[in-house]
Scaffold this motif. Structure first.
Motif, PDB file in Angstrom:
ATOM      1  N   LEU A  28       0.972  -1.157   0.005  1.00  0.00           N
ATOM      2  CA  LEU A  28      -0.051  -0.166   0.101  1.00  0.00           C
ATOM      3  C   LEU A  28       1.043   1.343  -0.040  1.00  0.00           C
ATOM      4  N   ARG A  29       0.143   2.220  -0.575  1.00  0.00           N
ATOM      5  CA  ARG A  29       0.928   3.548  -0.420  1.00  0.00           C
ATOM      6  C   ARG A  29       0.456   4.436   0.642  1.00  0.00           C
ATOM      7  N   VAL A  30       1.409   5.003   1.290  1.00  0.00           N
ATOM      8  CA  VAL A  30       1.300   6.159   2.451  1.00  0.00           C
ATOM      9  C   VAL A  30       1.870   7.391   2.140  1.00  0.00           C
ATOM     10  N   THR A  31       1.655   8.521   3.059  1.00  0.00           N
ATOM     11  CA  THR A  31       2.278   9.650   2.767  1.00  0.00           C
ATOM     12  C   THR A  31       3.630   9.540   3.508  1.00  0.00           C
ATOM     13  N   LYS A  32       4.379  10.431   3.205  1.00  0.00           N
ATOM     14  CA  LYS A  32       5.996  10.328   3.649  1.00  0.00           C
ATOM     15  C   LYS A  32       5.645  10.548   5.215  1.00  0.00           C
ATOM     16  N   THR A  33       4.755  11.542   5.784  1.00  0.00           N
ATOM     17  CA  THR A  33       4.508  11.683   7.086  1.00  0.00           C
ATOM     18  C   THR A  33       4.345  10.459   7.776  1.00  0.00           C
ATOM     19  N   LYS A  35       4.674   7.280   6.970  1.00  0.00           N
ATOM     20  CA  LYS A  35       6.022   6.586   6.819  1.00  0.00           C
ATOM     21  C   LYS A  35       6.803   6.633   7.924  1.00  0.00           C
ATOM     22  N   GLU A  36       7.134   8.001   8.379  1.00  0.00           N
ATOM     23  CA  GLU A  36       8.089   8.551   9.178  1.00  0.00           C
ATOM     24  C   GLU A  36       7.721   8.153  10.525  1.00  0.00           C
ATOM     25  N   GLU A  37       6.194   8.360  10.621  1.00  0.00           N
ATOM     26  CA  GLU A  37       5.840   8.093  12.010  1.00  0.00           C
ATOM     27  C   GLU A  37       5.563   6.633  12.310  1.00  0.00           C
ATOM     28  N   LEU A  38       5.430   5.727  11.257  1.00  0.00           N
ATOM     29  CA  LEU A  38       5.430   4.454  11.315  1.00  0.00           C
ATOM     30  C   LEU A  38       6.809   3.771  11.926  1.00  0.00           C
ATOM     31  N   SER A  39       7.694   4.437  11.132  1.00  0.00           N
ATOM     32  CA  SER A  39       9.035   3.925  11.547  1.00  0.00           C
ATOM     33  C   SER A  39       9.507   4.143  12.749  1.00  0.00           C
ATOM     34  N   THR A  40       8.963   4.914  13.599  1.00  0.00           N
ATOM     35  CA  THR A  40       9.347   5.239  14.990  1.00  0.00           C
ATOM     36  C   THR A  40       8.706   3.837  16.047  1.00  0.00           C
TER      37      THR A  40
END
Length: 62
Positions: A28-33, A35-40
């Protein structure tokens, strides 16, 4: 010299906390924001699985 392929335990698939094996994939595609929050998160894939399952459960109850 260590084995470059790792130990036999590293070759086994990871263990899932749930009952069913993880055999399927979803892209799935997500926004950059997002993705950054998810990576935390400590375990991003498990976080996504739980979020999807919560939404599926909620929709099922309707």
């Amino acid at each position: 010299m260590p084995n470059p392929r790792g130990t036999p335990e590293n070759l086994e698939p990871g263990k899932r906390k749930g009952d069913e094996p993880l055999t399927e994939q979803v892209n799935l595609r997500v926004t950059k924001t997002m993705k950054e929050e998810l990576s935390t998160k400590d375990d991003p894939p498990e976080f996504c699985r739980q979020a999807i399952q919560e939404k599926l459960d909620k929709d099922r109850k309707k």
